[in-house]
Design a protein around this motif. Structure first.
Motif, PDB file in Angstrom:
ATOM      1  N   ASN A 147       0.869  -1.176   0.000  1.00 46.26           N
ATOM      2  CA  ASN A 147       0.000   0.000   0.000  1.00 46.26           C
ATOM      3  C   ASN A 147       0.910   1.231   0.000  1.00 46.26           C
ATOM      4  OD1 ASN A 147      -1.992   1.910   0.393  1.00 46.26           O
ATOM      5  ND2 ASN A 147      -2.642   1.176   2.392  1.00 46.26           N
ATOM      6  N   PRO A 148       1.538   1.517  -1.156  1.00 50.69           N
ATOM      7  CA  PRO A 148       2.583   2.547  -1.238  1.00 50.69           C
ATOM      8  C   PRO A 148       2.173   3.916  -0.698  1.00 50.69           C
ATOM      9  CG  PRO A 148       2.472   1.285  -3.265  1.00 50.69           C
ATOM     10  CD  PRO A 148       1.287   0.879  -2.456  1.00 50.69           C
ATOM     11  N   LYS A 149       0.908   4.302  -0.848  1.00 50.21           N
ATOM     12  CA  LYS A 149       0.458   5.622  -0.395  1.00 50.21           C
ATOM     13  C   LYS A 149      -0.189   5.580   0.992  1.00 50.21           C
ATOM     14  CE  LYS A 149      -0.020   7.888  -4.858  1.00 50.21           C
ATOM     15  NZ  LYS A 149      -0.841   8.799  -5.699  1.00 50.21           N
ATOM     16  N   ASN A 150      -0.093   4.415   1.638  1.00 44.75           N
ATOM     17  CA  ASN A 150      -0.690   4.257   2.979  1.00 44.75           C
ATOM     18  C   ASN A 150      -2.156   4.700   3.004  1.00 44.75           C
ATOM     19  OD1 ASN A 150       1.705   3.301   4.384  1.00 44.75           O
ATOM     20  ND2 ASN A 150       2.515   5.372   4.088  1.00 44.75           N
ATOM     21  N   LEU A 151      -2.878   4.249   2.010  1.00 44.10           N
ATOM     22  CA  LEU A 151      -4.290   4.604   1.907  1.00 44.10           C
ATOM     23  C   LEU A 151      -5.081   4.003   3.055  1.00 44.10           C
ATOM     24  CD1 LEU A 151      -4.735   3.908  -1.904  1.00 44.10           C
ATOM     25  CD2 LEU A 151      -4.344   6.130  -0.817  1.00 44.10           C
ATOM     26  N   LYS A 152      -6.115   4.715   3.484  1.00 44.81           N
ATOM     27  CA  LYS A 152      -7.020   4.209   4.507  1.00 44.81           C
ATOM     28  C   LYS A 152      -8.316   3.787   3.825  1.00 44.81           C
ATOM     29  CE  LYS A 152      -5.244   7.313   8.124  1.00 44.81           C
ATOM     30  NZ  LYS A 152      -4.264   8.036   7.291  1.00 44.81           N
ATOM     31  N   PHE A 153      -8.943   2.755   4.362  1.00 42.86           N
ATOM     32  CA  PHE A 153     -10.168   2.238   3.753  1.00 42.86           C
ATOM     33  C   PHE A 153     -11.315   2.312   4.742  1.00 42.86           C
ATOM     34  CE2 PHE A 153      -6.720   0.430   1.311  1.00 42.86           C
ATOM     35  CZ  PHE A 153      -7.176   0.585   0.005  1.00 42.86           C
ATOM     36  N   ARG A 154     -12.433   2.842   4.273  1.00 41.26           N
ATOM     37  CA  ARG A 154     -13.637   2.942   5.081  1.00 41.26           C
ATOM     38  C   ARG A 154     -14.700   2.042   4.447  1.00 41.26           C
ATOM     39  NH1 ARG A 154     -15.828   8.860   6.223  1.00 41.26           N
ATOM     40  NH2 ARG A 154     -13.719   8.938   7.140  1.00 41.26           N
ATOM     41  N   GLU A 155     -15.133   1.036   5.186  1.00 40.54           N
ATOM     42  CA  GLU A 155     -16.113   0.082   4.664  1.00 40.54           C
ATOM     43  C   GLU A 155     -17.540   0.528   5.013  1.00 40.54           C
ATOM     44  OE1 GLU A 155     -14.207  -4.206   4.722  1.00 40.54           O
ATOM     45  OE2 GLU A 155     -13.838  -3.196   6.645  1.00 40.54           O
ATOM     46  N   LEU A 156     -18.361   0.685   3.974  1.00 42.35           N
ATOM     47  CA  LEU A 156     -19.718   1.178   4.134  1.00 42.35           C
ATOM     48  C   LEU A 156     -20.712   0.323   3.343  1.00 42.35           C
ATOM     49  CD1 LEU A 156     -19.012   4.985   3.521  1.00 42.35           C
ATOM     50  CD2 LEU A 156     -19.323   3.877   5.745  1.00 42.35           C
ATOM     51  N   GLU A 157     -21.988   0.449   3.701  1.00 39.52           N
ATOM     52  CA  GLU A 157     -23.033  -0.184   2.902  1.00 39.52           C
ATOM     53  C   GLU A 157     -22.950   0.372   1.485  1.00 39.52           C
ATOM     54  OE1 GLU A 157     -25.389  -2.419   3.519  1.00 39.52           O
ATOM     55  OE2 GLU A 157     -25.031  -2.715   5.669  1.00 39.52           O
ATOM     56  N   ALA A 158     -23.119  -0.523   0.487  1.00 37.47           N
ATOM     57  CA  ALA A 158     -22.960  -0.105  -0.907  1.00 37.47           C
ATOM     58  C   ALA A 158     -23.836   1.090  -1.273  1.00 37.47           C
ATOM     59  CB  ALA A 158     -23.260  -1.281  -1.833  1.00 37.47           C
ATOM     60  N   ALA A 159     -25.068   1.111  -0.753  1.00 38.27           N
ATOM     61  CA  ALA A 159     -25.996   2.197  -1.088  1.00 38.27           C
ATOM     62  C   ALA A 159     -25.543   3.548  -0.525  1.00 38.27           C
ATOM     63  CB  ALA A 159     -27.391   1.868  -0.579  1.00 38.27           C
ATOM     64  N   GLN A 160     -24.686   3.537   0.492  1.00 36.29           N
ATOM     65  CA  GLN A 160     -24.234   4.780   1.120  1.00 36.29           C
ATOM     66  C   GLN A 160     -23.025   5.399   0.427  1.00 36.29           C
ATOM     67  OE1 GLN A 160     -23.456   4.001   5.263  1.00 36.29           O
ATOM     68  NE2 GLN A 160     -25.521   3.236   5.679  1.00 36.29           N
ATOM     69  N   LEU A 161     -22.396   4.647  -0.453  1.00 36.14           N
ATOM     70  CA  LEU A 161     -21.129   5.085  -1.037  1.00 36.14           C
ATOM     71  C   LEU A 161     -21.212   6.391  -1.823  1.00 36.14           C
ATOM     72  CD1 LEU A 161     -19.791   1.565  -1.911  1.00 36.14           C
ATOM     73  CD2 LEU A 161     -18.724   3.189  -0.327  1.00 36.14           C
ATOM     74  N   PRO A 162     -22.250   6.616  -2.642  1.00 36.54           N
ATOM     75  CA  PRO A 162     -22.303   7.910  -3.342  1.00 36.54           C
ATOM     76  C   PRO A 162     -22.328   9.092  -2.381  1.00 36.54           C
ATOM     77  CG  PRO A 162     -23.781   6.351  -4.384  1.00 36.54           C
ATOM     78  CD  PRO A 162     -23.317   5.717  -3.102  1.00 36.54           C
ATOM     79  N   ARG A 163     -23.067   8.956  -1.262  1.00 38.17           N
ATOM     80  CA  ARG A 163     -23.154  10.043  -0.293  1.00 38.17           C
ATOM     81  C   ARG A 163     -21.825  10.266   0.444  1.00 38.17           C
ATOM     82  NH1 ARG A 163     -28.162   7.502   0.509  1.00 38.17           N
ATOM     83  NH2 ARG A 163     -27.442   6.440   2.408  1.00 38.17           N
ATOM     84  N   SER A 164     -20.995   9.216   0.460  1.00 38.23           N
ATOM     85  CA  SER A 164     -19.721   9.319   1.177  1.00 38.23           C
ATOM     86  C   SER A 164     -18.695  10.173   0.437  1.00 38.23           C
ATOM     87  CB  SER A 164     -19.132   7.923   1.418  1.00 38.23           C
ATOM     88  OG  SER A 164     -18.547   7.398   0.226  1.00 38.23           O
TER      89      SER A 164
END
Length: 277
Positions: free
Chosen positions: A180-197
């Protein structure tokens, strides 16, 4: 003697005719191989849109090769596979490989003959215009269910953003990330919520249907989007051993033609269906 000889000739002609008739009969669904030509029939099960729609467009193309294409529409995702295994269909067109592989019986009996299109999954952002512009420590939202979460991670890996364990497969999780070269962080959400995120994260991996509902155009707005290397390509499926059937090869040529590619491009201008050929 004359009558006996006539009878023998007549019987001989009947036998010869029966042999010729038998040799020229097609082998239908569930059998071996049916050669393309006059009288050949190809029965394909499909869900209505876009699958049956595309099949109906190539009926004349196959007819020109002596093949009658019969399209049987289904509204569920189980019956087309059971009907194919039972021999009621020669092929079906509605699923992708991960779905086919999800059932042991289907996976043992059936195989992908060729791919046609994807209903794509993409990575979107409100703050950057290129995936290369992701900053150190940026946050990416991904679906929290195993199938779509893995799909998002595989898409990121395909562009060199992260690296996953070699055996991670389509159900990869963030625990499978090995680089993970850029040390990205991942936030796991319900698929339907992703556009609002998108207002709260640097980028989000969004299913095609949710992207469209949010007013996003997959073809234009996605930073990266699934392509021909995606395991989620919609495929034409046949019984194992029938993938080289000449009728299936003719169907492949028809469905993967410039005519169909142009139709997909002009009909689904929002990128909800994308040809992979």
């Amino acid at each position: 003697m004359k009558n006996t000889r006539s009878v023998k000739i007549f019987v001989g002609l009947l036998i010869a005719g029966a042999l010729v008739f038998g040799l020229n009969q097609p082998v239908h669904a569930g059998g071996k191989k049916e050669a393309a030509g006059s009288g050949s029939t190809l029965t394909v099960g499909a869900t209505p849109v876009p699958h049956a729609e595309l099949l109906n467009l190539v009926k004349e193309d196959l007819a020109a090769k002596g093949i009658t294409l019969k399209v049987v529409e289904f509204t569920d995702y189980v019956t087309p596979n059971t009907a194919l295994i039972a021999g009621d269909l020669d092929a079906n067109f509605f699923q992708h490989i991960p779905y086919l592989a999800s059932n042991a019986e289907w996976n043992a009996a059936l195989i992908s003959a060729f791919g046609v299109h994807i209903e794509p999954f993409g990575i979107y952002s409100n703050s950057i215009k290129d995936i290369a512009d992701l900053k150190e420590g940026a946050t990416i939202a991904i679906p929290n269910d195993p199938s779509n979460g893995g799909r998002a991670l595989l898409l990121l890996q395909s562009k060199g953003i992260i690296t996953l364990k070699a055996d991670a497969g389509i159900t990869a999780t963030i625990q499978d990330i090995t680089a993970n070269p850029k040390n990205l962080k991942f936030r796991e959400l319900e698929a339907a919520q992703l556009p609002r995120s998108l207002a709260d994260v640097d980028a989000a991996a969004i299913n095609g249907n949710y992207a469209l509902e949010a007013g996003l155009n997959p073809a234009k707005d996605a930073l990266i989007i699934e392509g021909a290397d995606s395991p989620y390509v919609n495929i034409v499926v046949v019984k194992k051993g029938n993938e080289n059937d000449s009728r299936i090869q003719a169907l492949s040529q028809a469905l993967r033609s410039a005519k169909i590619k142009d139709y997909i491009t002009k009909t689904w201008t929002d990128g909800s269906v994308v040809a992979i050929f």
